[in-house]
Design an enzyme around this catalytic site. Structure first.
Site, PDB file in Angstrom:
ATOM      1  N   LEU A  17      33.637  39.219  36.265  1.00 32.95           N
ATOM      2  CA  LEU A  17      34.583  40.057  36.890  1.00 32.95           C
ATOM      3  C   LEU A  17      35.638  40.437  37.110  1.00 32.95           C
ATOM      4  O   LEU A  17      35.766  39.649  38.104  1.00 32.95           O
ATOM      5  CB  LEU A  17      33.680  41.198  37.418  1.00 32.95           C
ATOM      6  CG  LEU A  17      33.951  42.477  37.775  1.00 32.95           C
ATOM      7  CD1 LEU A  17      34.184  42.995  36.008  1.00 32.95           C
ATOM      8  CD2 LEU A  17      32.916  43.681  38.641  1.00 32.95           C
ATOM      9  N   TYR A  18      36.871  40.314  36.335  1.00 36.34           N
ATOM     10  CA  TYR A  18      37.845  39.834  36.494  1.00 36.34           C
ATOM     11  C   TYR A  18      38.205  41.278  36.808  1.00 36.34           C
ATOM     12  O   TYR A  18      38.246  42.452  37.191  1.00 36.34           O
ATOM     13  CB  TYR A  18      38.671  39.847  35.647  1.00 36.34           C
ATOM     14  CG  TYR A  18      38.572  38.684  35.081  1.00 36.34           C
ATOM     15  CD1 TYR A  18      39.320  37.622  35.036  1.00 36.34           C
ATOM     16  CD2 TYR A  18      37.628  37.800  34.418  1.00 36.34           C
ATOM     17  CE1 TYR A  18      39.332  36.069  35.445  1.00 36.34           C
ATOM     18  CE2 TYR A  18      37.903  37.073  33.265  1.00 36.34           C
ATOM     19  CZ  TYR A  18      38.348  35.310  34.044  1.00 36.34           C
ATOM     20  OH  TYR A  18      37.946  34.805  33.841  1.00 36.34           O
ATOM     21  N   PHE A  19      39.188  41.138  38.762  1.00 37.31           N
ATOM     22  CA  PHE A  19      40.167  42.682  39.211  1.00 37.31           C
ATOM     23  C   PHE A  19      41.563  42.161  38.831  1.00 37.31           C
ATOM     24  O   PHE A  19      41.797  41.879  38.704  1.00 37.31           O
ATOM     25  CB  PHE A  19      39.740  42.844  40.143  1.00 37.31           C
ATOM     26  CG  PHE A  19      38.395  42.891  40.576  1.00 37.31           C
ATOM     27  CD1 PHE A  19      37.779  44.061  40.515  1.00 37.31           C
ATOM     28  CD2 PHE A  19      37.551  41.922  40.329  1.00 37.31           C
ATOM     29  CE1 PHE A  19      36.920  44.634  41.419  1.00 37.31           C
ATOM     30  CE2 PHE A  19      35.936  41.814  40.693  1.00 37.31           C
ATOM     31  CZ  PHE A  19      35.433  43.435  41.478  1.00 37.31           C
TER      32      PHE A  19
ATOM     33  N   VAL B  55      38.690  45.183  35.405  1.00 39.03           N
ATOM     34  CA  VAL B  55      39.295  45.344  34.274  1.00 39.03           C
ATOM     35  C   VAL B  55      37.904  44.697  33.254  1.00 39.03           C
ATOM     36  O   VAL B  55      38.681  45.667  32.143  1.00 39.03           O
ATOM     37  CB  VAL B  55      40.568  44.143  34.101  1.00 39.03           C
ATOM     38  CG1 VAL B  55      41.619  43.585  33.495  1.00 39.03           C
ATOM     39  CG2 VAL B  55      41.728  43.978  35.124  1.00 39.03           C
TER      40      VAL B  55
END
Length: 186
Positions: free
Chosen positions: A36-38, A106
């Site tokens: 999970l990209y931020f 994101v």
């Protein structure tokens, strides 16, 4: 620590694995990664060529920061990886905390990964055979090296890739590829 990495498309996996096994490589993991990209609250990570993610591998989780790339021939960048406690609750709490601090999720990148490890010319290498949801099949080679070892690590990595028959280099990150696939017209 520096992550010195190259990624390739359309490799002959059977031939590459045979070569790795001839080199004494060991299959160490078959796993599924969920990343999970931020987006940071204080800067545009895409514009700065940085990345920040919460990675889940089964019950294990870690936070990873990747600094800007320093080289176009390889995807070399500083990497800081912090292991978290095991379990779904830890990952969920970390995600909630990041969102509370202003980080914005994101997208999620899911991949099935088969990891081989081997030693070559003074370095420990990983060869990862990845099947990434929505974007395809890849082979990624990686060395973690100290700054002073950068040039030597890069040379070993590129030589190994050539000997494995890897030639169609993919410069984009899995994050970038997944975002492109999500935004492609239907």
């Amino acid at each position: 620590m520096l992550e010195v990495e190259v990624k390739y498309r359309n490799a002959d996996r059977t031939a590459a694995v045979a070569t790795l096994l001839n080199w004494g490589a060991t299959l160490v993991q078959d796993r599924t990664d969920v990343d999970l990209y931020f987006q940071a609250p204080d800067r545009d990570l895409k514009a700065s060529d940085e990345a920040f993610r919460l990675r889940r591998i089964g019950a294990k989780s870690c936070l990873t920061y990747k600094g800007p790339r320093r080289d176009t021939e390889t995807k070399t960048r500083p990497e800081i990886e912090v292991p978290l406690g095991d379990g779904d609750a830890t990952a969920t709490d970390m995600e909630r905390m990041l969102v509370s601090l202003g980080y914005r999720p994101v997208t999620t990148v899911r991949k099935k990964r088969r990891v081989y490890q081997f030693h070559r010319d003074g370095f420990d290498l990983e060869a990862c055979f990845d099947s990434v949801d929505r974007v395809g099949e890849f082979v990624e080679l990686e060395i973690l090296a100290e700054e002073s070892q950068y040039e030597a690590a890069k040379a070993v990595l590129l030589a190994a890739a050539a000997e494995l028959g890897l030639s169609e280099k993919e410069p984009r990150s899995y994050l970038g590829l997944v975002l492109e696939a999500q935004n492609a017209p239907a």
